[in-house]
Design a protein around this motif. Structure first.
Motif, PDB file in Angstrom:
ATOM      1  N   THR A 112      23.166  -4.902  24.960  1.00 30.29           N
ATOM      2  CA  THR A 112      23.190  -5.124  26.399  1.00 30.29           C
ATOM      3  C   THR A 112      21.750  -5.108  26.910  1.00 30.29           C
ATOM      4  O   THR A 112      20.879  -4.474  26.309  1.00 30.29           O
ATOM      5  N   GLY A 113      21.486  -5.865  27.964  1.00 30.39           N
ATOM      6  CA  GLY A 113      20.144  -5.930  28.525  1.00 30.39           C
ATOM      7  C   GLY A 113      19.204  -6.813  27.724  1.00 30.39           C
ATOM      8  O   GLY A 113      17.997  -6.663  27.792  1.00 30.39           O
ATOM      9  N   LYS A 114      19.763  -7.765  26.975  1.00 26.74           N
ATOM     10  CA  LYS A 114      18.955  -8.615  26.091  1.00 26.74           C
ATOM     11  C   LYS A 114      18.940 -10.062  26.585  1.00 26.74           C
ATOM     12  O   LYS A 114      19.751 -10.471  27.403  1.00 26.74           O
ATOM     13  N   TYR A 115      17.996 -10.829  26.035  1.00 24.43           N
ATOM     14  CA  TYR A 115      17.873 -12.261  26.310  1.00 24.43           C
ATOM     15  C   TYR A 115      18.053 -12.990  24.994  1.00 24.43           C
ATOM     16  O   TYR A 115      17.375 -12.685  24.012  1.00 24.43           O
ATOM     17  N   PHE A 116      18.983 -13.953  24.958  1.00 25.68           N
ATOM     18  CA  PHE A 116      19.280 -14.684  23.737  1.00 25.68           C
ATOM     19  C   PHE A 116      19.039 -16.181  23.927  1.00 25.68           C
ATOM     20  O   PHE A 116      19.452 -16.768  24.923  1.00 25.68           O
ATOM     21  N   SER A 117      18.374 -16.774  22.949  1.00 28.70           N
ATOM     22  CA  SER A 117      18.159 -18.217  22.911  1.00 28.70           C
ATOM     23  C   SER A 117      18.172 -18.645  21.450  1.00 28.70           C
ATOM     24  O   SER A 117      17.170 -18.525  20.743  1.00 28.70           O
ATOM     25  N   GLU A 118      19.314 -19.115  20.994  1.00 34.75           N
ATOM     26  CA  GLU A 118      19.437 -19.535  19.598  1.00 34.75           C
ATOM     27  C   GLU A 118      18.662 -20.820  19.326  1.00 34.75           C
ATOM     28  O   GLU A 118      18.353 -21.117  18.185  1.00 34.75           O
ATOM     29  N   GLU A 119      18.337 -21.543  20.368  1.00 29.23           N
ATOM     30  CA  GLU A 119      17.526 -22.743  20.202  1.00 29.23           C
ATOM     31  C   GLU A 119      16.100 -22.370  19.777  1.00 29.23           C
ATOM     32  O   GLU A 119      15.490 -23.043  18.959  1.00 29.23           O
ATOM     33  N   PHE A 120      15.586 -21.273  20.307  1.00 31.80           N
ATOM     34  CA  PHE A 120      14.222 -20.846  19.998  1.00 31.80           C
ATOM     35  C   PHE A 120      14.149 -19.793  18.899  1.00 31.80           C
ATOM     36  O   PHE A 120      13.089 -19.578  18.318  1.00 31.80           O
ATOM     37  N   ASN A 121      15.248 -19.103  18.623  1.00 32.08           N
ATOM     38  CA  ASN A 121      15.298 -18.127  17.536  1.00 32.08           C
ATOM     39  C   ASN A 121      16.639 -18.264  16.826  1.00 32.08           C
ATOM     40  O   ASN A 121      17.567 -17.490  17.104  1.00 32.08           O
ATOM     41  N   PRO A 122      16.765 -19.229  15.936  1.00 30.87           N
ATOM     42  CA  PRO A 122      18.055 -19.469  15.261  1.00 30.87           C
ATOM     43  C   PRO A 122      18.534 -18.308  14.382  1.00 30.87           C
ATOM     44  O   PRO A 122      19.720 -18.190  14.133  1.00 30.87           O
ATOM     45  N   GLN A 123      17.629 -17.455  13.908  1.00 36.46           N
ATOM     46  CA  GLN A 123      18.023 -16.363  13.010  1.00 36.46           C
ATOM     47  C   GLN A 123      18.838 -15.299  13.743  1.00 36.46           C
ATOM     48  O   GLN A 123      19.949 -14.985  13.342  1.00 36.46           O
ATOM     49  N   THR A 124      18.288 -14.712  14.785  1.00 35.65           N
ATOM     50  CA  THR A 124      18.997 -13.631  15.496  1.00 35.65           C
ATOM     51  C   THR A 124      19.363 -14.010  16.918  1.00 35.65           C
ATOM     52  O   THR A 124      20.212 -13.383  17.523  1.00 35.65           O
ATOM     53  N   GLY A 125      18.693 -15.008  17.467  1.00 36.93           N
ATOM     54  CA  GLY A 125      18.952 -15.425  18.834  1.00 36.93           C
ATOM     55  C   GLY A 125      18.192 -14.605  19.866  1.00 36.93           C
ATOM     56  O   GLY A 125      17.993 -15.043  20.977  1.00 36.93           O
TER      57      GLY A 125
ATOM     58  N   ILE B 299      15.349 -12.952  22.017  1.00 38.20           N
ATOM     59  CA  ILE B 299      14.008 -13.285  22.463  1.00 38.20           C
ATOM     60  C   ILE B 299      13.465 -12.059  23.189  1.00 38.20           C
ATOM     61  O   ILE B 299      14.132 -11.498  24.053  1.00 38.20           O
ATOM     62  N   PRO B 300      12.240 -11.626  22.875  1.00 32.67           N
ATOM     63  CA  PRO B 300      11.695 -10.474  23.589  1.00 32.67           C
ATOM     64  C   PRO B 300      11.438 -10.804  25.058  1.00 32.67           C
ATOM     65  O   PRO B 300      11.048 -11.919  25.387  1.00 32.67           O
ATOM     66  N   TRP B 301      11.680  -9.846  25.900  1.00 34.38           N
ATOM     67  CA  TRP B 301      11.394 -10.022  27.322  1.00 34.38           C
ATOM     68  C   TRP B 301       9.916 -10.121  27.490  1.00 34.38           C
ATOM     69  O   TRP B 301       9.299 -10.559  28.286  1.00 34.38           O
TER      70      TRP B 301
END
Length: 74
Positions: free
Chosen positions: A57-70, A72-74
Motif C-alpha cells: 500500500t502507498g506504492k506507485y506501479f508502472s509495469e511499462e517502465f519496470n516490467p520486473q516488479t512494476g 517505481i520509487p516515489w
C-alpha cells in the motif's frame, strides 16, 4: 503525495491504496498513437485493484517502465 497520505490514513483497514500507471495506451484520446492495447492497460489496473490483504500500500506501479516488479520509487 495523496496516495501515501490516503494509504497512511487507511493503514488499519483492509483497504490498499496504490497508484497504477496503465501505460501509453492506444485510445481515441491520443488518436491511437499509444504503444499498448486497452486490454493490456485494463489487466494492469485490475491486477492491483484485486491485490490481497497482504499486498503493498502507498506504492506507485508502472509495469511499462519496470516490467520486473512494476514498482517505481516515489
Amino acid at each position: 503525495m495523496y496516495t501515501i497520505t490516503l494509504a497512511y490514513e487507511l493503514r488499519d483497514t483492509p483497504f490498499k491504496v496504490n497508484t497504477v500507471d496503465p501505460g501509453f495506451t492506444k485510445t481515441d484520446f491520443n488518436q491511437h498513437r499509444g504503444t499498448g492495447t486497452v486490454e493490456e492497460a485494463g489487466a494492469r489496473v485490475v491486477k492491483y485493484a484485486v491485490i490481497g490483504s497482504d499486498g503493498p500500500t502507498g506504492k506507485y506501479f508502472s509495469e511499462e517502465f519496470n516490467p520486473q516488479t512494476g514498482e517505481i520509487p516515489w
